[in-house]
Write an enzyme that holds these catalytic residues in place. Structure first.
Site, PDB file in Angstrom:
ATOM      1  N   GLU A   1       0.842  -1.192   0.000  1.00  0.00           N
ATOM      2  CA  GLU A   1       0.000   0.000   0.000  1.00  0.00           C
ATOM      3  C   GLU A   1       0.883   1.251   0.000  1.00  0.00           C
ATOM      4  OE1 GLU A   1      -3.580   1.794   2.844  1.00  0.00           O
ATOM      5  OE2 GLU A   1      -2.059   0.487   3.705  1.00  0.00           O
TER       6      GLU A   1
ATOM      7  N   CYS B   1      -5.320  -3.071   2.614  1.00  0.00           N
ATOM      8  CA  CYS B   1      -5.046  -3.018   4.050  1.00  0.00           C
ATOM      9  C   CYS B   1      -6.284  -3.255   4.945  1.00  0.00           C
ATOM     10  CB  CYS B   1      -4.365  -1.696   4.384  1.00  0.00           C
ATOM     11  SG  CYS B   1      -3.421  -1.718   5.929  1.00  0.00           S
TER      12      CYS B   1
ATOM     13  N   LYS C   1      -9.830   2.378  -2.153  1.00  0.00           N
ATOM     14  CA  LYS C   1      -9.989   1.730  -0.849  1.00  0.00           C
ATOM     15  C   LYS C   1     -11.345   2.072  -0.227  1.00  0.00           C
ATOM     16  CE  LYS C   1      -7.491   1.269   3.569  1.00  0.00           C
ATOM     17  NZ  LYS C   1      -6.320   1.793   4.328  1.00  0.00           N
TER      18      LYS C   1
END
Length: 260
Positions: free
Chosen positions: A39, A140, A106
């Site tokens: 990331e 993540c 995300k």
């Protein structure tokens, strides 16, 4: 499908150094179909707060560089970056092939660290097909939300189930203090979705956290196929055997009984 994961020590707010490290890592890695980075691999997690304008501007050139590297190595390159579009910032996962660029923003922003105050959450899942394999892109904190990543069956009430994807990719800056969660949930996502999981974390330090890695490639039975040593900037490679995965799904058709 041959996949190489690159566990890097990200240089804080220094995209030039991180791009050079990527090129060096690609040259020293095995020839693969896909290379996966952590990331915000080019800056560090939310490093853009320190020099937002220059880093976001720089990202446009880095994306072009990724396109050139994908063509040069005849492979896909994947990882997330801090980008700005229409006045909004996104933690955007790029999956770059020699001919195309796919993105995923995300969905689950890490409010504990203030990510939600600086970034806009994505709304849609992104599944990319590359060389006959379907990849679900995740970033993540998404790892903690299994409903969003659930592998959905595409055919109903038949003897043959066609899952929506074959591999989940999780790119992360996951702190060492919560490492056990990372390890357990990567395996859980592989088991519950009958898929391969590719998890790529960073190592080293940023101004807030220490990262010890744990990057791994896991099969649908939860077996670790490849893992990078802890606290080491290095790469490792594994072959995703699609025939074996499909045979396992046919023999033990868990997804056939999944909720709608």
């Amino acid at each position: 499908m041959k996949v190489t994961i690159l566990q890097t020590d990200i240089k804080w707010a220094d995209p030039d150094a991180n791009v050079k490290a990527l090129e060096s890592a690609l040259l020293s890695s095995e020839k693969s179909d896909l290379y996966v980075l952590p990331e915000m691999w080019n800056t560090g997690f939310m490093a853009g707060e320190e020099s937002k304008d220059s880093l976001i501007h720089n990202s446009k050139f880095i994306i072009q560089n990724l396109k050139e590297l994908a063509r040069r190595f005849d492979a896909a390159i994947a990882g997330s970056m801090d980008v700005e579009e229409d006045g909004k910032r996104y933690n955007r996962f790029y999956f770059v092939t020699p001919t195309d660029v796919y993105t995923y923003d995300k969905r689950h922003l890490f409010s504990y660290a203030g990510e939600d105050k600086n970034f806009t959450a994505g709304k849609e899942r992104t599944i990319v097909e590359w060389r006959g394999v379907k990849f679900l892109l995740q970033v993540c904190y998404d790892l903690r939300f299994p409903c969003f990543s659930r592998n959905k069956k595409l055919s109903h009430f038949t003897s043959h189930i066609s899952p929506s994807y074959d591999v989940i990719i999780y790119v992360a800056n996951w702190p060492a203090s919560r490492r056990r969660v990372w390890d357990v949930l990567l395996q859980a996502r592989a088991l519950e979705n009958q898929c391969f999981v590719v998890g790529v974390n960073r190592v080293g330090d940023d101004p807030v956290c220490h990262y010890d890695g744990g990057s791994a490639i896991i099969d649908a039975k939860g077996k670790i196929l490849a893992q990078v040593p802890d606290n080491t900037a290095a790469t490792t490679t594994a072959i995703l055997d699609m025939e074996s995965l499909n045979a396992f799904r046919e023999k033990f058709p868990v997804l056939q009984d999944a909720d709608e």
